[in-house]
Design a protein around this motif. Structure first.
Motif, mmCIF file in Angstrom:
data_model
loop_
_atom_site.group_PDB
_atom_site.id
_atom_site.type_symbol
_atom_site.label_atom_id
_atom_site.label_comp_id
_atom_site.label_asym_id
_atom_site.label_seq_id
_atom_site.Cartn_x
_atom_site.Cartn_y
_atom_site.Cartn_z
ATOM 1 N N LYS A 231 0.741 -1.290 0.343
ATOM 2 C CA LYS A 231 -0.431 -0.128 0.203
ATOM 3 C C LYS A 231 0.846 1.561 -0.297
ATOM 4 O O LYS A 231 0.974 2.305 0.154
ATOM 5 N N TYR A 232 1.811 1.365 -0.892
ATOM 6 C CA TYR A 232 3.048 2.344 -0.760
ATOM 7 C C TYR A 232 1.854 3.390 -1.668
ATOM 8 O O TYR A 232 2.233 2.744 -2.952
ATOM 9 N N ASP A 233 2.483 4.663 -1.679
ATOM 10 C CA ASP A 233 1.869 5.383 -2.142
ATOM 11 C C ASP A 233 2.825 5.901 -3.327
ATOM 12 O O ASP A 233 4.209 6.927 -2.528
ATOM 13 N N SER A 234 2.824 6.553 -4.579
ATOM 14 C CA SER A 234 4.282 5.647 -5.229
ATOM 15 C C SER A 234 3.755 5.736 -6.481
ATOM 16 O O SER A 234 2.551 5.911 -6.953
ATOM 17 N N ALA A 235 4.244 5.655 -7.483
ATOM 18 C CA ALA A 235 4.273 5.487 -9.343
ATOM 19 C C ALA A 235 4.067 4.776 -9.617
ATOM 20 O O ALA A 235 2.552 4.849 -10.286
ATOM 21 N N ILE A 236 4.334 3.869 -8.506
ATOM 22 C CA ILE A 236 3.453 2.033 -9.223
ATOM 23 C C ILE A 236 2.747 2.012 -7.821
ATOM 24 O O ILE A 236 3.241 1.604 -6.924
ATOM 25 N N GLY A 238 -1.205 -0.686 -7.560
ATOM 26 C CA GLY A 238 -1.533 -1.841 -7.425
ATOM 27 C C GLY A 238 -2.963 -2.166 -6.439
ATOM 28 O O GLY A 238 -3.002 -1.415 -5.753
ATOM 29 N N PRO A 239 -2.943 -3.349 -6.680
ATOM 30 C CA PRO A 239 -4.581 -4.625 -5.828
ATOM 31 C C PRO A 239 -3.359 -4.108 -4.097
ATOM 32 O O PRO A 239 -2.194 -4.141 -3.973
ATOM 33 N N PRO A 240 -4.730 -3.924 -3.315
ATOM 34 C CA PRO A 240 -3.762 -4.429 -1.640
ATOM 35 C C PRO A 240 -2.848 -5.412 -1.662
ATOM 36 O O PRO A 240 -1.862 -5.572 -1.343
ATOM 37 N N GLU A 241 -2.848 -6.770 -2.471
ATOM 38 C CA GLU A 241 -1.429 -7.452 -2.176
ATOM 39 C C GLU A 241 -0.548 -7.240 -2.343
ATOM 40 O O GLU A 241 0.545 -8.312 -3.245
#
Length: 420
Positions: A231-236, A238-241
């Motif tokens: 759950k890292y807020d970055s340019a990449i 994805g879903p929770p997993e």
């Protein structure tokens, strides 16, 4: 007539109620509660541990607990107060709670023994004496657990001082259940996760798979090579997993090599910030994993007796990566790319081996490990210091020579100044 009938019905209802309650008691007796013992029960960590155990989160809401708080005889009044406070929690999983200060009755039919830091009022001088002071109590606990506890007892050692040493001493004195004695490493793991989370400006719960190698409360190695952030807020995104390797998102390699290492070293070597909340939560979480399994796919750090895994010498308690499943733990020897350099391994194992030898009296003094590089740097510093001293002496000598060679009028000037 109606009154007599009502009296008869009331009597029948009372008898039915009594019969039902007796049946409940009989059923309870058929279900043996989990016998849980806590040592050094008046220690601060125990106060925070009790509500967690009583919540049902650790052993499950279907498992009743019979709790015994064990401590020294002079702590009897404090224990009584703690028993009453535990009863006041009105926990649905608590069958009974009592205290014990008599050694010969300790750990009777215990299924779980939680060993906390012992509080000593005796003044201890020096590291060696401190190491040796752990032996008598661990020897006593080991013998009593071996003698009185249930054959399937699980012993969990927590705290902030000499955790590995106390665990191996208990194993030596309770050999029949040595495989069921473990040391809690989740406290250090939590500190490492929090430090990484602060650097990444995220929450510690989003950091997974930190590995703690070595001495839990001393010289250890925090391994981030398998660590991932969720759950890292970055340019990449994805879903929770979805997760990313921590070392790919921390661009400050100097922070990882220096500040992060020094922060964890400071926390583990001094016990700073390893207070009652962290200690109790780490113990409770480890117990929960032991009974119900760790999260699938996650790496957990645990202090266990080495059998030569990862090149670690046998016979010492060493923190390493494991997973919990089916009521036991398994060392993750198949993890790729977790090799540790010989220098780091030697540094960790040397301290643990020496702690054990000094505690048992097989070695008089503890000699901190120094690598060849450190010894070379130390010798170089000593050499430079010696050279500086010699240079200073030479300069002083030259100054003395020059003063002797000074013109007579300058000497007279000095003398005249002194005389006036």
């Amino acid at each position: 007539m109606m009154t007599e009938l009502m009296m008869v019905i009331a009597q029948e209802n009372l008898e039915a109620h009594i019969e039902k309650e007796l049946e409940k008691e009989t059923q309870k007796d058929l279900i043996s509660p989990l016998q849980v013992w806590i040592t050094s029960a008046t220690s601060p960590a125990c106060y925070n541990l009790l509500p967690i155990l009583m919540s049902g989160e650790v052993f499950g809401m279907q498992t009743e607990i019979s709790l015994t708080l064990f401590d020294k005889e002079q702590s009897e009044e404090l224990l009584k107060s703690l028993v009453m406070e535990t009863q006041d929690l009105a926990s649905p999983v608590l069958r009974s709670v009592s205290s014990c200060t008599t050694e010969k009755y300790a750990f009777h039919q215990a299924h779980v023994v939680i060993v906390l830091d012992d509080s000593t009022e005796e003044e201890v001088y020096g590291l060696e004496e401190c190491l040796r002071s752990k032996v008598p109590l661990c020897r006593l606990y080991g013998h009593l657990i071996e003698k009185n506890a249930h054959e399937s007892v699980r012993v969990i050692v927590g705290g902030k001082t000499f955790v590995n040493l106390k665990t191996v001493l208990l194993m030596m004195n309770a050999p029949s259940i040595a495989h069921n004695i473990i040391a809690v490493a989740l406290g250090v793991e939590g500190q490492a996760k929090a430090a990484v989370a602060r650097k990444l400006k995220t929450t510690a719960s989003c950091i997974k798979d930190v590995i703690i190698w070595g001495n839990i409360s001393g010289n250890n190695y925090v391994d981030l090579r398998k660590t991932r952030v969720y759950k890292y807020d970055s340019a990449i995104w994805g879903p929770p997993e979805f997760s990313r390797p921590v070392l790919d998102v921390i661009f400050d390699s100097e922070w990882v090599k220096r500040e992060f290492v020094m922060t964890i070293k400071s926390l583990t070597s001094t016990g700073k910030q390893f207070g009652r909340i962290l200690a109790s939560h780490s113990i409770a979480t480890t117990l929960k994993y032991w009974y119900h399994g760790s999260p699938p796919g996650e790496i957990v750090s645990l202090g266990v007796l080495s059998e030569g895994q990862f090149g670690i010498p046998e016979g010492i308690v060493f923190s390493m990566p494991v997973k919990f499943e089916n009521g036991t733990w398994v060392v993750l020897t198949d993890l790729p790319d977790v090799e540790i350099s010989q220098q780091i391994m030697t540094r960790m194992t040397s301290d643990l081996i020496q702690e054990k030898l000094v505690a048992l009296g097989d070695m008089l003094t503890f000699q901190p490990y120094h690598s060849e590089t450190e010894l070379s740097l130390r010798d170089r510093r000593l050499s430079l210091a010696s050279t500086d001293d010699k240079q200073e002496e030479q300069n002083d000598h030259q100054d003395s020579i020059f003063s002797d060679q000074a013109p007579d009028d300058e000497k007279d000037a000095v003398l005249s100044d002194e005389s006036t």
